[in-house]
Design a protein around this motif. Sequence first.
Motif, PDB file in Angstrom:
ATOM      1  N   GLY A   1       0.820  -1.214   0.000  1.00 35.48           N
ATOM      2  CA  GLY A   1       0.000   0.000   0.000  1.00 35.48           C
ATOM      3  C   GLY A   1       0.851   1.259   0.000  1.00 35.48           C
TER       4      GLY A   1
ATOM      5  N   TYR B   1       3.406   1.693  -1.536  1.00 35.16           N
ATOM      6  CA  TYR B   1       3.877   1.896  -2.919  1.00 35.16           C
ATOM      7  C   TYR B   1       2.697   2.145  -3.862  1.00 35.16           C
ATOM      8  N   GLY B   2       1.530   2.333  -3.292  1.00 40.55           N
ATOM      9  CA  GLY B   2       0.345   2.668  -4.086  1.00 40.55           C
ATOM     10  C   GLY B   2      -0.300   1.466  -4.743  1.00 40.55           C
ATOM     11  N   ILE B   3       0.007   0.260  -4.240  1.00 40.84           N
ATOM     12  CA  ILE B   3      -0.585  -0.948  -4.840  1.00 40.84           C
ATOM     13  C   ILE B   3      -1.899  -1.260  -4.109  1.00 40.84           C
ATOM     14  N   PRO B   4      -3.005  -1.304  -4.831  1.00 39.73           N
ATOM     15  CA  PRO B   4      -4.293  -1.541  -4.167  1.00 39.73           C
ATOM     16  C   PRO B   4      -4.342  -2.897  -3.457  1.00 39.73           C
TER      17      PRO B   4
END
Lengths: 318, 257
Positions: A108, A110-113
């Motif tokens: 998260g 790293y912006g990963i859903p």
Amino acid sequence: MKTFENNALQIKGLAKTYDNSFQALKGIDLEVSQGDFFALLGPNGAGKSTTIGVICSLVRKTSGSLKIFGIDIDQDFSAAKQYVGVVPQEFNFNQFEKPIDILVTQAGYYGIPAPVATERAYKYLKLLGLWEKHDVPSRSLSGGMKRRLMIARALIHEPKLLVLDEPTAGVDIELRRSMWGFLEDINRQGTTIILTTHYLEEAERLCRNVAIIDKGKIVQNTSVKNLIKQLNKETFILDIKGEINDIDAIDGYPLTMVDNSTLEVAIDKDKSLNQLFNHLTNEGIEIISMRNKANRLEELFIDMVGKNLTADEVSEDE
Amino acid sequence: MNNQQKWVAFETIVRREIRRFMRIWPQTLVPPVITMALYFVIFGKLVGSRIGEMSSLPYIQFVAPGLIMMSVITNSYSNVVSSFFGSKFQSNIEELLVSPTPNWIILVGYIVGGMARGLGVGLIVTLLSIYFADFSLYSLPVTIGIVLMTSLMFSLAGLINAIFATSFDDISIIPTFVLTPLIYLGGVFYSIELLTGFWKSLTLLNPILYMVNAFRYGMVGITDINIVGSFAMVGLFSALLFFLALWLLEKGSRLRS
């Protein structure tokens, strides 16, 4: 600015002086090619962890430049960080969280859903043999499992550059070898790996290129093959039949007893072994097996940094 | 990071913060509720019935808004200070620092986490207070506005405390020696109209007085001080603390070597 260069990492004139005036890095230059498996070696306090700290932004550089896949960290550190995964020396995850939560949370950042992160977390937990422990508090994991959890965490955003700071420290030999296999696999799949280690056998086995750092300076930067070539001596371990109490010295062949049935001898590369065997035969000593001492690199390393690797000089700045 | 990735990072921090205080609910949610129930029983019913009225209100009605605000302040502050310092202590703050998450997202994520606990406990205490006292909400916008801003301000203060803290002692010094006296002397239990001269002037320097009074105004419609001034003061302090906290994070103070 996303310009891909041949180098995964390019360091120029990197210097770091800590607040207490300790100069950890004195202007190092270093290049690591894409796809390389690179070893960064050095005694305790040499500057390895400081270098890694600058790469992953935990240490602020004093001067110099650092590019990760062509992205200057002074221009866009946030973009550069997307390419880097770090496995630190010390356990630094929340021991009260479960492994699955640690991995999904890290993704998260790293912006990963969450749905994608959960799928990846399952994949890496399985690959690293942690699946059965995915739902228990991570403080209950063994030391080796905690190390593998940190590797899984570093890989969760699928970085192109993986930096490992002594990943197998304190890990038993069986697990160490399985971790080596895993790292070799991900390197073959294209991930560039930078490794610091005290197990020089590890660097010799895994790495193609190596830099040796000492007192904040790079003292050697070459391929592992070239480094080994520089070795003008080789050490052999001889297992003998029966037991002996002492052994006569032979000119040019410094024999030492490891124990009553094992001898060690360091021989110049251009010297014949025949004379040694003749002498031992005359002494009535029968050799039943002979092998290279594993750590060839260690001998070179000691020559270069002039220190015993077992010396435990922990720098508080590292 | 694009905006969608930033949102995911923010959501992740908030979710992790809420998961943290929910996981340890016997430490985070139950004690303030028990403490406040005791306050209501002792000051509201037992002692309060003998005190009579305060600022033309039954004492329980006068004291309840202050007690609710007290729980919001202490829980917002302690959630952020203990979570952020705990992350520093265990070094798992490094997970965030090595990631591309911008500092302002880290800051807002922690603050929203702190506010979630502060407001959550505040809501539970409010529900509890209804059992002890009758309320007819005087102004919803004032009540909601001041409680949100107060929670924000003390979450920010907690984060700044955690950044500077190097030991567990450092995170208990401010709550014990600064926050608690300010709350107790900030008009929670009495009207400042009871004070005169120097003590009244001194109390007017206490920022918590303004928050408690604004909240009391929102709930029961009485206040010792100007409401607009309260909002302005809390807004100004929150803005100052926000930029100070952001500057400390950008600088990497006590976080990066």
